[in-house]
Design a protein around this motif. Structure first.
Motif, PDB file in Angstrom:
ATOM      1  N   GLY A 199     -33.545  78.616  76.242  1.00  0.00           N
ATOM      2  CA  GLY A 199     -32.612  79.081  77.122  1.00  0.00           C
ATOM      3  C   GLY A 199     -33.300  79.826  78.276  1.00  0.00           C
ATOM      4  O   GLY A 199     -34.469  79.800  78.306  1.00  0.00           O
ATOM      5  N   THR A 200     -32.375  80.123  79.221  1.00  0.00           N
ATOM      6  CA  THR A 200     -32.920  80.721  80.440  1.00  0.00           C
ATOM      7  C   THR A 200     -32.603  82.563  80.733  1.00  0.00           C
ATOM      8  O   THR A 200     -31.432  82.628  80.373  1.00  0.00           O
ATOM      9  CB  THR A 200     -32.403  80.036  81.640  1.00  0.00           C
ATOM     10  OG1 THR A 200     -32.831  78.799  81.776  1.00  0.00           O
ATOM     11  CG2 THR A 200     -33.250  80.635  83.193  1.00  0.00           C
ATOM     12  N   VAL A 201     -33.542  83.192  80.865  1.00  0.00           N
ATOM     13  CA  VAL A 201     -33.344  84.670  80.933  1.00  0.00           C
ATOM     14  C   VAL A 201     -32.252  84.881  82.188  1.00  0.00           C
ATOM     15  O   VAL A 201     -32.697  84.601  83.364  1.00  0.00           O
ATOM     16  CB  VAL A 201     -34.602  85.507  81.280  1.00  0.00           C
ATOM     17  CG1 VAL A 201     -34.225  87.080  81.448  1.00  0.00           C
ATOM     18  CG2 VAL A 201     -35.589  85.267  79.993  1.00  0.00           C
ATOM     19  N   LYS A 202     -31.084  85.297  81.750  1.00  0.00           N
ATOM     20  CA  LYS A 202     -30.156  85.645  82.944  1.00  0.00           C
ATOM     21  C   LYS A 202     -30.231  87.027  83.475  1.00  0.00           C
ATOM     22  O   LYS A 202     -30.115  87.519  84.508  1.00  0.00           O
ATOM     23  CB  LYS A 202     -28.847  85.406  82.353  1.00  0.00           C
ATOM     24  CG  LYS A 202     -27.683  85.287  83.455  1.00  0.00           C
ATOM     25  CD  LYS A 202     -26.491  84.956  82.670  1.00  0.00           C
ATOM     26  CE  LYS A 202     -25.029  84.933  83.831  1.00  0.00           C
ATOM     27  NZ  LYS A 202     -23.737  84.276  83.127  1.00  0.00           N
ATOM     28  N   ASN A 203     -30.360  88.058  82.471  1.00  0.00           N
ATOM     29  CA  ASN A 203     -30.401  89.438  82.712  1.00  0.00           C
ATOM     30  C   ASN A 203     -31.341  90.112  82.020  1.00  0.00           C
ATOM     31  O   ASN A 203     -31.260  89.925  80.821  1.00  0.00           O
ATOM     32  CB  ASN A 203     -28.888  90.108  83.153  1.00  0.00           C
ATOM     33  CG  ASN A 203     -29.060  91.108  83.778  1.00  0.00           C
ATOM     34  OD1 ASN A 203     -30.020  91.813  84.530  1.00  0.00           O
ATOM     35  ND2 ASN A 203     -28.102  92.075  83.229  1.00  0.00           N
ATOM     36  N   VAL A 204     -32.155  91.276  82.499  1.00  0.00           N
ATOM     37  CA  VAL A 204     -32.867  91.959  81.548  1.00  0.00           C
ATOM     38  C   VAL A 204     -32.397  93.589  81.772  1.00  0.00           C
ATOM     39  O   VAL A 204     -32.246  93.969  82.578  1.00  0.00           O
ATOM     40  CB  VAL A 204     -34.345  92.055  81.825  1.00  0.00           C
ATOM     41  CG1 VAL A 204     -35.309  92.805  80.827  1.00  0.00           C
ATOM     42  CG2 VAL A 204     -34.762  90.481  81.668  1.00  0.00           C
ATOM     43  N   THR A 205     -32.208  94.259  80.609  1.00  0.00           N
ATOM     44  CA  THR A 205     -31.780  95.534  80.491  1.00  0.00           C
ATOM     45  C   THR A 205     -32.488  96.432  79.658  1.00  0.00           C
ATOM     46  O   THR A 205     -33.630  95.821  79.083  1.00  0.00           O
ATOM     47  CB  THR A 205     -30.235  95.548  80.005  1.00  0.00           C
ATOM     48  OG1 THR A 205     -30.141  95.482  78.694  1.00  0.00           O
ATOM     49  CG2 THR A 205     -29.314  94.705  80.783  1.00  0.00           C
TER      50      THR A 205
END
Length: 395
Positions: A199-205
């Protein structure tokens, strides 16, 4: 029977036009501000700049050439100068409205270029027709800045059509929602718990990362990013990065992910690698008042209790240890079920105590070398006479 004169035949050859009639013509003259058409009448047709385009300062000579054919609508049969006033732009808008009406009724997907980004949404143009797409209908997620859509060609459907009120509303959001639902359906048909996917990292929190699996966003919690301890997800992953993840759980449309693959589990060989009695080396990862946690391998932290740091009394681990310091200790306990390991540095100190610190019996100092008790104890420190009877007699 009288014959018609040439003038009469010529007069009869010209057709009669009426206001509102649609006519075809050929361009016989072009000026920057007007177009002259031969429409088969005694009078020529005139299309002014404003009736050809909505661009206020357009040069018509760059847009139309002599010999071009076009269709226009009669506004006035006689503009006062013996010519017919025509409109090209209004006819195009009317025809486009008809097409948009059909598209609205048939829920047809249209494609057009964004001509203007407004405060409340986007304006797209199809010929002379203007369609407004509110910000809430631009995307399936909230987008604060719509400027990226300027000049883009986008797809949408007409959700409201009212040309009389000049209100034609487009909707892009429902297309994106439908597309996502189809992708979700296809994805859930092929994935199962335990599968490894990319998968592709969409958002990091602060608590983890959302990974786009292709229509579905899976949550990779901070605790599942590594067998080891992760303090900050943003130091491990970044948006746009491609990653391999494990499907840990699927609950309706929610997918839980993990990067803790079974084959890399450091506890798999714990019985061998961290057996009781084994001397190991590790780095101090963090400290508490009761001890220090030492990283023996990625994902394996062992407790070094404050009482096991040294034979000497240690008040707090931070008095003698620092985070990042490499230490050597002995494993004194292993609990595989709870993934707990206990260490001792004190045990190594005891084992390393030099043998010469304990004097062998045969090397006891000879009696002649032992100083007489009365010489060994200064006179002023000798116990008073009344207590001497209570002293143990030296044989």
């Amino acid at each position: 029977m009288s014959e018609l004169t040439f003038e009469q035949m010529l007069e009869n050859s010209f057709k009669t036009i009426h206001n509102g009639e649609v006519v075809d013509g050929t361009v016989i003259g072009v000026k920057p501000e007007e177009i002259v058409l031969n429409i088969g009448c005694k009078a020529d047709g005139i299309i002014t700049r404003s009736e050809y385009t909505s661009e206020p300062n357009a040069d018509l000579t760059t847009m139309v050439s002599v010999g071009d054919t076009m269709t226009a609508k009669v506004l006035k049969v006689n503009d006062g100068e013996g010519q017919a006033l025509l409109t090209y732009r209004r006819l195009a808008a009317e025809r486009e409205n008809e097409r948009l009406k059909e598209a609205f009724e048939n829920k047809e997907v249209l494609k057009a270029t964004v001509t203007q980004v407004l405060g409340g949404g986007l304006s797209v143009g199809i010929e002379e027709a203007k369609i407004f797409i509110p910000a809430s209908l631009v995307s399936d997620v909230y987008e604060k800045d719509l400027s990226k859509y300027q000049g883009q060609e986008i797809e949408f459907v007409i959700s409201e059509f009212n040309p009389r009120r000049n209100r034609i509303i487009g909707d892009r959001r429902q297309l994106l929602v439908a597309e996502k639902e189809e992708k979700q359906r296809a994805l859930f048909e092929r994935i199962n718990v335990g599968d490894t996917v990319v998968g592709t990292v969409k958002n990091v929190t602060d608590f983890g990362a959302f990974i786009d699996l292709g229509g579905v966003d899976g949550l990779l919690h901070i605790s599942e990013m590594s067998w080891g301890r992760v303090e900050n997800p943003k130091k491990v992953l970044k948006a746009g990065e491609e990653v391999k993840v494990l499907i840990k759980d699927i609950n309706d449309t929610k997918v839980a992910l993990s990067m803790k693959f079974p084959e890399t589990n450091p506890w798999a060989d714990a019985a061998e690698n961290f057996a009781v009695g084994k001397v190991v080396t590790g780095k101090v990862a963090r400290m508490t008042d009761f001890g220090a946690f030492v990283e023996l391998a990625s994902g394996v932290d062992a407790l070094l209790h404050v009482s096991q740091i040294s034979k000497a009394h240690v008040e707090k681990p931070s008095d003698v240890l620092t985070v990042g310091q490499e230490i050597t200790a002995k494993i004194v306990d292993l609990n595989e079920a709870d993934k707990k390991i206990s260490l001792s540095m004190k045990a190594l100190e005891k084992e390393a105590a030099p043998a010469e610190e304990v004097a062998p019996a045969e090397e006891v100092t000879p009696a002649e070398e032992v100083a007489p008790i009365e010489e060994a104890v200064p006179a002023e420190e000798t116990a008073p006479a009344e207590t001497e009877a209570e002293e143990t007699t030296v044989e």
